[in-house]
Write a protein that holds these residues in place. Structure first.
Motif, mmCIF file in Angstrom:
data_model
loop_
_atom_site.group_PDB
_atom_site.id
_atom_site.type_symbol
_atom_site.label_atom_id
_atom_site.label_comp_id
_atom_site.label_asym_id
_atom_site.label_seq_id
_atom_site.Cartn_x
_atom_site.Cartn_y
_atom_site.Cartn_z
ATOM 1 N N PRO A 135 -3.829 3.138 -1.439
ATOM 2 C CA PRO A 135 -3.391 3.969 -0.308
ATOM 3 C C PRO A 135 -4.383 5.053 0.085
ATOM 4 C CG PRO A 135 -2.178 4.544 -2.290
ATOM 5 C CD PRO A 135 -2.957 3.304 -2.614
ATOM 6 N N ASN A 136 -5.330 5.359 -0.791
ATOM 7 C CA ASN A 136 -6.313 6.401 -0.495
ATOM 8 C C ASN A 136 -7.644 5.839 0.000
ATOM 9 O OD1 ASN A 136 -4.565 8.544 -1.389
ATOM 10 N ND2 ASN A 136 -4.998 7.907 -3.498
ATOM 11 N N ALA A 137 -7.795 4.545 -0.029
ATOM 12 C CA ALA A 137 -9.062 3.936 0.379
ATOM 13 C C ALA A 137 -9.156 3.864 1.902
ATOM 14 C CB ALA A 137 -9.194 2.540 -0.217
ATOM 15 N N GLN A 138 -10.346 4.166 2.423
ATOM 16 C CA GLN A 138 -10.587 4.057 3.856
ATOM 17 C C GLN A 138 -10.824 2.593 4.221
ATOM 18 O OE1 GLN A 138 -10.470 6.636 6.123
ATOM 19 N NE2 GLN A 138 -9.718 7.845 4.391
ATOM 20 N N ILE A 139 -10.196 2.128 5.281
ATOM 21 C CA ILE A 139 -10.370 0.730 5.686
ATOM 22 C C ILE A 139 -11.023 0.609 7.059
ATOM 23 C CG2 ILE A 139 -8.435 -0.052 4.275
ATOM 24 C CD1 ILE A 139 -6.753 -0.193 6.823
ATOM 25 N N ARG A 182 0.871 -1.182 0.000
ATOM 26 C CA ARG A 182 0.000 0.000 0.000
ATOM 27 C C ARG A 182 0.905 1.228 0.000
ATOM 28 N NH1 ARG A 182 -5.433 0.847 1.892
ATOM 29 N NH2 ARG A 182 -5.796 2.815 2.961
ATOM 30 N N GLY A 183 0.823 2.055 -1.023
ATOM 31 C CA GLY A 183 1.708 3.202 -1.130
ATOM 32 C C GLY A 183 3.030 2.792 -1.759
ATOM 33 N N ASP A 184 4.072 3.603 -1.565
ATOM 34 C CA ASP A 184 5.373 3.252 -2.137
ATOM 35 C C ASP A 184 6.492 3.701 -1.215
ATOM 36 O OD1 ASP A 184 6.764 5.898 -3.487
ATOM 37 O OD2 ASP A 184 4.576 6.051 -3.381
ATOM 38 N N LEU A 185 7.580 2.951 -1.250
ATOM 39 C CA LEU A 185 8.715 3.215 -0.378
ATOM 40 C C LEU A 185 9.472 4.468 -0.778
ATOM 41 C CD1 LEU A 185 9.980 -0.450 0.042
ATOM 42 C CD2 LEU A 185 9.333 1.069 1.923
ATOM 43 N N ALA A 186 9.449 4.792 -2.058
ATOM 44 C CA ALA A 186 10.198 5.958 -2.522
ATOM 45 C C ALA A 186 9.732 7.231 -1.829
ATOM 46 C CB ALA A 186 10.072 6.096 -4.037
ATOM 47 N N SER A 187 8.433 7.330 -1.572
ATOM 48 C CA SER A 187 7.885 8.516 -0.910
ATOM 49 C C SER A 187 7.857 8.357 0.606
ATOM 50 C CB SER A 187 6.468 8.792 -1.422
ATOM 51 O OG SER A 187 5.597 7.731 -1.061
ATOM 52 N N ARG A 220 -6.167 -8.372 15.722
ATOM 53 C CA ARG A 220 -6.634 -8.914 17.007
ATOM 54 C C ARG A 220 -7.927 -9.693 16.864
ATOM 55 N NH1 ARG A 220 -7.685 -4.401 19.771
ATOM 56 N NH2 ARG A 220 -9.924 -4.605 19.423
ATOM 57 N N GLU A 221 -8.841 -9.183 16.068
ATOM 58 C CA GLU A 221 -10.147 -9.816 15.936
ATOM 59 C C GLU A 221 -10.200 -10.839 14.804
ATOM 60 O OE1 GLU A 221 -12.322 -9.447 18.192
ATOM 61 O OE2 GLU A 221 -11.176 -7.879 19.220
ATOM 62 N N ARG A 222 -9.077 -11.040 14.123
ATOM 63 C CA ARG A 222 -8.971 -12.058 13.078
ATOM 64 C C ARG A 222 -10.083 -11.896 12.032
ATOM 65 N NH1 ARG A 222 -9.392 -17.103 14.275
ATOM 66 N NH2 ARG A 222 -7.537 -17.879 13.236
ATOM 67 N N VAL A 223 -10.205 -10.672 11.552
ATOM 68 C CA VAL A 223 -11.264 -10.342 10.589
ATOM 69 C C VAL A 223 -10.916 -10.892 9.209
ATOM 70 C CG1 VAL A 223 -12.486 -8.459 9.436
ATOM 71 C CG2 VAL A 223 -11.895 -8.275 11.871
ATOM 72 N N ASN A 224 -11.884 -11.526 8.570
ATOM 73 C CA ASN A 224 -11.696 -12.043 7.210
ATOM 74 C C ASN A 224 -11.749 -10.882 6.224
ATOM 75 O OD1 ASN A 224 -12.320 -13.213 4.535
ATOM 76 N ND2 ASN A 224 -12.438 -15.128 5.683
ATOM 77 N N ILE A 225 -10.685 -10.705 5.441
ATOM 78 C CA ILE A 225 -10.608 -9.564 4.524
ATOM 79 C C ILE A 225 -10.583 -10.038 3.061
ATOM 80 C CG2 ILE A 225 -9.580 -7.923 6.126
ATOM 81 C CD1 ILE A 225 -7.380 -9.841 3.738
ATOM 82 N N HIS A 226 -11.105 -11.242 2.804
ATOM 83 C CA HIS A 226 -11.041 -11.829 1.462
ATOM 84 C C HIS A 226 -11.615 -10.907 0.394
ATOM 85 C CE1 HIS A 226 -11.045 -14.857 -1.682
ATOM 86 N NE2 HIS A 226 -12.321 -14.599 -1.889
ATOM 87 N N THR A 227 -12.716 -10.239 0.715
ATOM 88 C CA THR A 227 -13.383 -9.391 -0.286
ATOM 89 C C THR A 227 -12.871 -7.955 -0.273
ATOM 90 O OG1 THR A 227 -15.162 -8.864 1.274
ATOM 91 C CG2 THR A 227 -15.475 -10.793 -0.154
ATOM 92 N N SER A 228 -11.828 -7.691 0.495
ATOM 93 C CA SER A 228 -11.381 -6.302 0.670
ATOM 94 C C SER A 228 -9.938 -6.082 0.228
ATOM 95 C CB SER A 228 -11.531 -5.902 2.142
ATOM 96 O OG SER A 228 -12.828 -6.161 2.611
ATOM 97 N N ILE A 229 -9.431 -6.976 -0.593
ATOM 98 C CA ILE A 229 -8.038 -6.870 -1.020
ATOM 99 C C ILE A 229 -7.784 -5.550 -1.746
ATOM 100 C CG2 ILE A 229 -6.241 -7.891 -2.445
ATOM 101 C CD1 ILE A 229 -6.956 -9.512 0.036
ATOM 102 N N ALA A 230 -8.722 -5.151 -2.600
ATOM 103 C CA ALA A 230 -8.537 -3.916 -3.372
ATOM 104 C C ALA A 230 -8.418 -2.704 -2.457
ATOM 105 C CB ALA A 230 -9.689 -3.738 -4.353
ATOM 106 N N GLN A 231 -9.196 -2.695 -1.369
ATOM 107 C CA GLN A 231 -9.126 -1.577 -0.432
ATOM 108 C C GLN A 231 -7.769 -1.505 0.252
ATOM 109 O OE1 GLN A 231 -13.290 -2.669 1.254
ATOM 110 N NE2 GLN A 231 -12.812 -0.656 2.072
ATOM 111 N N LEU A 232 -7.200 -2.660 0.559
ATOM 112 C CA LEU A 232 -5.905 -2.672 1.240
ATOM 113 C C LEU A 232 -4.800 -2.143 0.337
ATOM 114 C CD1 LEU A 232 -5.946 -6.123 3.110
ATOM 115 C CD2 LEU A 232 -6.494 -3.872 4.024
ATOM 116 N N SER A 233 -4.882 -2.420 -0.926
ATOM 117 C CA SER A 233 -3.810 -2.009 -1.833
ATOM 118 C C SER A 233 -3.921 -0.560 -2.284
ATOM 119 C CB SER A 233 -3.791 -2.924 -3.062
ATOM 120 O OG SER A 233 -5.023 -2.840 -3.757
#
Length: 756
Positions: free
Chosen positions: A408-412, A354-359, A393-406
């Motif tokens: 950097p501007n998406a709210q999670i 998510r985001g980039d190391l250069a910045s 901590r809550e071991r939330v399943n994020i299978h359908t939320s991969i796009a949001q994680l990648s």
């Protein structure tokens, strides 16, 4: 009297062995929680307790003096009646005698004991390992000696290891203008992070700053005449250096426990309450081998973990039974940036950037079986880090939320949202909660956490035990405990019949009068009774609706409150921690003098409503105050007309006593917001790179990453505007139960339909 008789050792209520942040936080927490007994800390170091993170930074660079990193002043310990005994090395612990003996032969008798001896640096036993200029690193003595040595012996410094400590030492020495050489037997830099992307980046940053890196190498011997001149690797290479530092981990300090009977295996084995196999002995910090959120044993060597464990251990020494389920939070200052690392990256089957190391605004999520298990983050908002901590901590399943994680501007934030249902006690009034649950079901709102007291604990157990069928299960339960009255009877008549029947005959599936079973618990005569009714029949009814052995494995977490009769303290039973039984639910509803106390493991409990009729505060403290959608059912009207007779006076008294009283913490929130604003102003005045480093610190993430701002509380209040009888709580008539269900349903429905 025998002249050889030894005097009894001094009794210490709370004896803390170790002088690190775990022990000191525990001591301060004990006082903060109201402990009045004696507190003594035995520290093997000669210096007053200090914060260790600055050792690799300000102490090495000379930017900080040793006195600047003290946890607090000696005067503060004196003011808090905390005795610190320095230069005191503990040699043995005898749980059978409840004693601790130090190296001078002095013996201390304890009431509660905390082992927080930390760990010692792992040493490398090789030829030349005892030459001057060879260092391990752990204490302030190590740090000051190392700084003095490198300034007096200019030349390259070789560091074995690329751990957190090694990276920070390399950073500080580089700032002093010293040539640094990093050596690691792994084939990547910072191998514990298990990330090819980051290892490559770290290696490049080392090269940019002139740090030489030798990978896939171990040290065979140290060469020199009296002091270090070079080191020889296993491949035969000779590395010229004037200083050699080993930073290859630490070993838990448990030698003094050899004959104690305490279970030790890479640290002191503790349960979820940081309690050893001896109930009055606890362990915290680097020495504690504890259970993580996945139930796996772990020993963590980090300041934030030690601080939090010290706090939790202290509360549990006072009988609060708070599980330690924190996600590990590391931070590191490396060269020109800082980063945070949460959880673990081991066993990750997926990595998402998510985001980039250069910045220098970058995060990498470590995922196993569609659940986030770890996070690397640098330059990202602290709010994001807090959300990810909850997801781990809550071991939330994020299978359908991969796009949001990648993105950097998406709210999670929404991924970590948890629905909490708080249910009060109120006997028959609990039928109102049944209607509320029906409305929530229809709105597709399923609580993940339920906090309940008394009848709220009963309702909560049934909901948690029937997560896919809660409404039907509650309906059936309430039908079984309602009392039939003729449908042609007026509401007042039906109520009178039900109340009279319940008071005289009880409710067969719920409770029975003492006078119908006077021999219960050998209490034959009224003057021996400690209650008017026996509530044990409800345990069989609960077992009909709740599979208790499966409750801890279900998707809904249940937390119920009771009061320890002898200690006068509020106690919480948690399905994520305790093997809940019908007794735990009954304990939460054992309201005196109607019902007797309930005994569990030798302790006696009354209804939690005696102290607080809502566990909201504890639920938020235990599960985290962030990203919660709280539905709080309030069975007792906040406003009422003045009573007109004695019966109404008593009814109103109970309403005020048992009504929901969320602490008016607006002042504290305002104060916290003012501090947040002040910190923000200060951050704007300092150099951006310094600010970026500070934002990775666990305390900054905790305090500045939101103050419950993403948590909403919806109160579903029973109106109760009509005047109710003195015995309204015990009106289990079918008519009243059905009316309360309908009122709860309509009240919740109305709120759920109201736009925010």
């Amino acid at each position: 009297m025998n002249s050889t008789t030894q005097p009894a050792p001094p009794h210490i209520d709370f004896l803390l062995v170790g002088g690190g942040i775990a022990a000191i936080t525990a001591a301060q927490t004990l006082r903060g929680e109201g402990a009045t007994g004696s507190i003594v800390v035995l520290s093997e170091e000669a210096d007053y307790p200090y914060n260790r993170p600055p050792l690799t930074k300000g102490i090495i660079t000379g930017d900080l003096a040793p006195e600047q990193i003290l946890v607090t002043t000696p005067e503060r310990y004196h003011a808090d009646a905390i005795e610190i005994r320095l230069d005191t090395v503990v040699r043995s612990v005898d749980p059978s005698r409840r004693t601790v003996t130090d190296q001078a032969g002095a013996t201390y008798q304890y009431g509660k004991l905390l082992i927080a001896t930390g760990a010692r640096a792992r040493r490398l036993h090789i030829p030349g390992g005892d030459l001057d200029g060879v260092f391990s690193f752990r204490t302030i003595t190590d740090a000051t000696a190392l700084r003095k040595w490198v300034l007096a012996n200019p030349g390259p410094v070789a560091i074995l290891g690329t751990s957190f400590i090694a990276m920070e030492l390399a950073t500080s020495l580089t700032r002093l203008g010293i040539q640094v050489i990093l050596i690691d037997r792994a084939d990547t830099v910072f191998p514990r992070i298990h990330s090819e992307t980051l290892s490559t980046y770290f290696l490049q940053r080392c090269q940019d700053y002139g740090i030489r890196v030798h990978l896939g190498e171990s040290i065979r011997r140290v060469h020199g005449a009296g002091k270090v001149a070079s080191i020889e690797t296993t491949s035969g290479s000779q590395i010229v250096c004037t200083t050699f530092i080993t930073a290859i981990g630490a070993v838990a300090q448990t030698d003094f426990l050899k004959n104690s009977g305490l279970l030790v295996d890479d640290g002191v084995l503790v349960n979820e309450f940081l309690q050893t196999n001896e109930p009055d002995i606890f362990a915290a910090g680097d020495v504690a081998n504890y259970l993580d959120q996945d139930g796996r044993r772990k020993r963590a060597g980090h300041w934030d973990n030690a601080r939090r464990q010290g706090r939790t251990a202290a509360k549990n020494m006072l009988g609060q039974r708070i599980p330690y389920n924190r996600v590990l939070h590391y931070f590191c200052d490396f060269l020109d940036f800082s980063f945070t690392f949460l959880g673990t990256s081991e066993k990750a089957d997926t990595r998402i950037a998510r985001g980039d190391l250069a910045s220098k605004s970058f995060a990498e999520f470590y995922i196993h079986a569609d659940r986030i298990i770890g996070l690397f983050s640098t330059g990202r908002p602290p709010e994001e880090t807090r959300v990810v901590r909850t997801l781990i901590r809550e071991r939330v399943n994020i299978h359908t939320s991969i796009a949001q994680l990648s993105d950097p501007n998406a709210q999670i934030d929404a991924l970590a949202k948890e629905t909490v249902l708080i249910l009060q006690g109120g006997a028959a009034l609990g039928a109102f909660e049944c209607g509320v649950v029906q409305a929530l079901d229809e709105a597709k709102i399923a609580p993940k956490i339920i906090g309940g007291v008394s009848i709220g604990a009963v309702n909560g157990a049934i909901i948690a035990g029937n997560p896919d069928n809660a409404t039907a299960a509650l309906e059936a339960f309430w039908n079984e405990i309602s009392i039939y009255a003729p449908q042609t009877a007026s509401a007042a008549t039906a109520s009178a019949i039900a109340v009279g029947t319940a008071m005289i005959q009880g409710i067969p599936a719920f409770f029975k009068p003492r006078w119908m079973a006077p021999g219960v618990h050998d209490e034959w005569w009224p003057h021996q009774w400690t209650s008017l009714y026996d509530a044990s029949p409800i345990k069989d009814l609960l077992c009909k609706y709740v599979d208790f052995p499966k409750l801890s494995k279900g998707p809904v977490r249940l937390i119920v409150a009771a009061v320890d009769v002898e200690r006068g303290e509020l106690v919480f039973f948690d399905s994520q921690v305790d093997e809940l039984t019908p007794d735990h639910i009954l304990a939460s509803g054992s309201l005196p003098p109607v019902f007797p106390w309930t005994t569990i493991d030798g302790r006696h409990y009354w209804d939690g409503g005696v102290i607080s009729n809502s566990p909201l505060e504890h639920v938020l403290a235990t599960t985290g105050p962030d990203n919660k959608q709280v539905f709080l059912v309030d069975l007792f009207p906040g406003k009422r007309p003045l009573p007109t007779n004695l019966g109404e006076v008593l009814t109103r008294r109970d309403e005020i006593t048992y009504g929901e009283r969320i602490r008016n913490d607006s002042y504290l929130r305002e104060l916290a917001q003012e501090f947040q604003a002040l910190v923000s102003e200060i951050m704007m005045t300092i150099e951006p790179d310094v600010a970026a480093r500070l934002q990775q610190r666990p305390r900054y993430v905790q305090l500045m990453g939101g103050y419950g701002t993403t948590t909403s509380i919806t109160r579903i209040v029973r109106d109760g505007s009509s005047r109710e009888s003195l015995a309204a709580h015990y009106d289990f008539s079918t008519q009243t139960i059905n009316r309360l269900k309908k009122e709860g349903y309509l009240a919740a429905k109305k709120l759920l339909m109201t736009p925010n």
